[in-house]
Each structure stands twice: as structure tokens, then as C-alpha cells.
Design a protein around this motif. Structure first.
Motif, PDB file in Angstrom:
ATOM      1  N   CYS A 121     -21.921  82.821  49.268  1.00  9.65           N
ATOM      2  CA  CYS A 121     -21.144  82.102  48.243  1.00  9.65           C
ATOM      3  C   CYS A 121     -19.893  81.468  48.850  1.00  9.65           C
ATOM      4  O   CYS A 121     -19.549  80.326  48.527  1.00  9.65           O
ATOM      5  CB  CYS A 121     -20.786  83.044  47.096  1.00  9.65           C
ATOM      6  SG  CYS A 121     -22.182  83.445  46.021  1.00  9.65           S
ATOM      7  N   ARG A 132     -21.855  74.962  42.444  1.00  7.97           N
ATOM      8  CA  ARG A 132     -22.531  76.080  41.787  1.00  7.97           C
ATOM      9  C   ARG A 132     -23.756  76.508  42.574  1.00  7.97           C
ATOM     10  O   ARG A 132     -24.290  75.739  43.376  1.00  7.97           O
ATOM     11  CB  ARG A 132     -22.940  75.712  40.353  1.00  7.97           C
ATOM     12  CG  ARG A 132     -24.142  74.812  40.258  1.00  7.97           C
ATOM     13  CD  ARG A 132     -24.501  74.403  38.844  1.00  7.97           C
ATOM     14  NE  ARG A 132     -25.270  75.376  38.115  1.00  7.97           N
ATOM     15  CZ  ARG A 132     -26.581  75.559  38.234  1.00  7.97           C
ATOM     16  NH1 ARG A 132     -27.287  74.869  39.114  1.00  7.97           N
ATOM     17  NH2 ARG A 132     -27.201  76.445  37.476  1.00  7.97           N
ATOM     18  N   GLU A 149     -24.638  89.937  39.515  1.00  9.52           N
ATOM     19  CA  GLU A 149     -23.513  90.107  38.592  1.00  9.52           C
ATOM     20  C   GLU A 149     -22.257  90.601  39.310  1.00  9.52           C
ATOM     21  O   GLU A 149     -21.154  90.150  39.006  1.00  9.52           O
ATOM     22  CB  GLU A 149     -23.915  91.035  37.445  1.00  9.52           C
ATOM     23  CG  GLU A 149     -24.880  90.345  36.492  1.00  9.52           C
ATOM     24  CD  GLU A 149     -25.494  91.246  35.441  1.00  9.52           C
ATOM     25  OE1 GLU A 149     -25.443  92.489  35.570  1.00  9.52           O
ATOM     26  OE2 GLU A 149     -26.054  90.687  34.466  1.00  9.52           O
ATOM     27  N   GLY A 152     -20.291  87.722  40.725  1.00 11.86           N
ATOM     28  CA  GLY A 152     -19.776  86.693  39.842  1.00 11.86           C
ATOM     29  C   GLY A 152     -20.807  85.776  39.222  1.00 11.86           C
ATOM     30  O   GLY A 152     -20.453  84.766  38.598  1.00 11.86           O
ATOM     31  N   PHE A 153     -22.099  86.088  39.370  1.00  9.85           N
ATOM     32  CA  PHE A 153     -23.137  85.295  38.722  1.00  9.85           C
ATOM     33  C   PHE A 153     -23.233  85.714  37.261  1.00  9.85           C
ATOM     34  O   PHE A 153     -23.125  86.895  36.939  1.00  9.85           O
ATOM     35  CB  PHE A 153     -24.494  85.504  39.408  1.00  9.85           C
ATOM     36  CG  PHE A 153     -24.643  84.781  40.701  1.00  9.85           C
ATOM     37  CD1 PHE A 153     -25.394  83.618  40.776  1.00  9.85           C
ATOM     38  CD2 PHE A 153     -24.040  85.254  41.851  1.00  9.85           C
ATOM     39  CE1 PHE A 153     -25.537  82.947  41.978  1.00  9.85           C
ATOM     40  CE2 PHE A 153     -24.171  84.593  43.058  1.00  9.85           C
ATOM     41  CZ  PHE A 153     -24.926  83.433  43.126  1.00  9.85           C
ATOM     42  N   GLU A 154     -23.429  84.736  36.403  1.00  8.60           N
ATOM     43  CA  GLU A 154     -23.553  84.987  34.969  1.00  8.60           C
ATOM     44  C   GLU A 154     -24.970  84.645  34.521  1.00  8.60           C
ATOM     45  O   GLU A 154     -25.534  83.645  34.975  1.00  8.60           O
ATOM     46  CB  GLU A 154     -22.571  84.112  34.196  1.00  8.60           C
ATOM     47  CG  GLU A 154     -21.130  84.369  34.543  1.00  8.60           C
ATOM     48  CD  GLU A 154     -20.203  83.391  33.873  1.00  8.60           C
ATOM     49  OE1 GLU A 154     -19.239  83.861  33.247  1.00  8.60           O
ATOM     50  OE2 GLU A 154     -20.451  82.169  33.969  1.00  8.60           O
ATOM     51  N   ARG A 177     -23.557  80.869  39.384  1.00 11.95           N
ATOM     52  CA  ARG A 177     -22.164  81.145  39.720  1.00 11.95           C
ATOM     53  C   ARG A 177     -21.489  79.812  39.968  1.00 11.95           C
ATOM     54  O   ARG A 177     -21.952  79.012  40.787  1.00 11.95           O
ATOM     55  CB  ARG A 177     -22.039  82.028  40.957  1.00 11.95           C
ATOM     56  CG  ARG A 177     -20.572  82.231  41.328  1.00 11.95           C
ATOM     57  CD  ARG A 177     -20.367  83.215  42.420  1.00 11.95           C
ATOM     58  NE  ARG A 177     -18.977  83.147  42.865  1.00 11.95           N
ATOM     59  CZ  ARG A 177     -18.517  83.816  43.892  1.00 11.95           C
ATOM     60  NH1 ARG A 177     -19.297  84.630  44.580  1.00 11.95           N
ATOM     61  NH2 ARG A 177     -17.253  83.689  44.251  1.00 11.95           N
TER      62      ARG A 177
END
Length: 186
Positions: A121, A132, A149, A152-154, A177
Motif C-alpha cells: 500500500c 486506491r 481490514e 485500512g481496506f473497507e 482502500r
């Protein structure tokens, strides 16, 4: 695109794929064949040969040279123990890519997948210039969902029959993310 290697926990190295990695990848995929089978497409026997891996490496390195992908290997004690790849790189106003990764069965629980995802990332934001990253997991892959998660991934939804995995079209949980909100760079 210059992507430096990075040390992960326990002296494990995350580095760009090399043209010399075919034998190490053959060994890693062969050793993890049963472990990976429920999570991946069915592979032909040629996939588990040095020649098959050499062809994959050549294709991945071509994609890297053409800015379509960034392939890394996760290396511990001189052996490949996983891979992580940004694929489908798109630039312009979208500036996005897909993330895929795996870590060997005997290396689970060491935090390597999470550390590798965190490193990728940072590279995606700082070196590749992406806005993204998108990732998908099988609905029942709770371990990979936790890795995403924690990085920071939603979750952004569910994609029915998204990928052909282990012999059938399987539903996937989708994640993204956002790396930054700055304007696109050239």
C-alpha cells in the motif's frame, strides 16, 4: 518505476519478482498446492513446473515493464514463501489497481500477509502514484478479510460469481482502500 525491497517481520524480505525466481516459485507452489487449492483457480500440471513458472514470470515482468502490474515475492531463508501483486494498474483520473496475495501454509500466524499488504500500500501510494486499491476475498475467507481490514481496506459490497475458483464461479466480498485524496499526477 523504482520499487525497493523491504524487510518484513522475522527477517523476511519483500522484493520485486526476478527472472531468476521460476524454480523457487515452482517449489513454493508445489509445497502449497493443496493449501492454496480452495482459494485459487484450478491450475494445469504445467503450472507446477519450472517451465510453467518461467513463462508466468516472463509475463509478469512484461506487465511490470508496461506499467500494468507490480509483482513481488515474499522470501524467507532464501525461499519464496508467498507472493503479492498489484495488477490491472489504471492511471489517469482512476489511478487504481487490484491486490492479490498468498503466504505459505507453514508461515501463517506470523503477520507476514499484513506486513506485506502494508508495504505494498505504501509503494502503491508513494512509488506507483495510485489513489486506491481494490481486493476481493471468498465470502468465507475470514483470515484474508482481517488482513485487509487491519490495513485500512473497507468492504464495498459483494460480487456474485466474481471469479472461477477451485472449479466453480464463486461469490466474493469486495474491499477497497483509498490511499490519498490528492490530485492525479502525470
Amino acid at each position: 518505476m523504482i520499487i525497493p525491497g523491504e524487510m518484513l517481520p522475522g527477517g523476511v524480505l519483500l522484493r520485486l519478482l526476478s527472472g531468476d525466481d521460476a524454480e523457487a516459485l515452482r517449489s513454493a507452489y508445489t509445497a502449497n498446492r493443496e493449501y492454496l487449492a480452495p482459494w485459487e483457480p484450478r491450475r494445469p500440471e504445467s503450472f507446477f513446473t519450472v517451465e510453467g513458472q518461467a513463462a508466468r514470470v516472463a509475463e509478469q515482468l512484461l506487465n511490470f515493464s508496461e506499467r500494468r502490474a507490480v509483482p513481488w515475492v515474499i522470501e524467507g531463508d532464501g525461499a519464496v514463501i508467498g507472493t503479492i501483486t498489484l495488477s490491472g494498474l489504471t492511471f489517469g483520473p482512476f489511478r487504481s489497481a487490484y491486490l492479490g496475495y498468498w503466504v505459505a501454509a507453514d508461515q501463517q500466524g506470523r503477520g507476514l500477509a499484513g506486513a506485506a499488504v502494508a508495504s505494498v500500500c505504501r509503494a502503491a501510494r508513494d512509488r506507483v502514484g495510485l489513489h486506491r486499491i481494490e481486493a476481493a476475498t471468498l465470502l468465507d475467507n475470514a483470515a484474508s478479510q482481517r488482513v485487509l481490514e487491519k490495513n485500512g481496506f473497507e468492504p464495498i459490497g459483494m460480487a456474485p460469481r466474481y471469479l472461477h475458483i477451485d472449479g466453480e464461479w464463486r461469490d466474493h466480498r469486495m474491499f477497497q482502500r483509498i490511499l490519498h485524496d490528492g490530485p492525479p499526477e502525470n
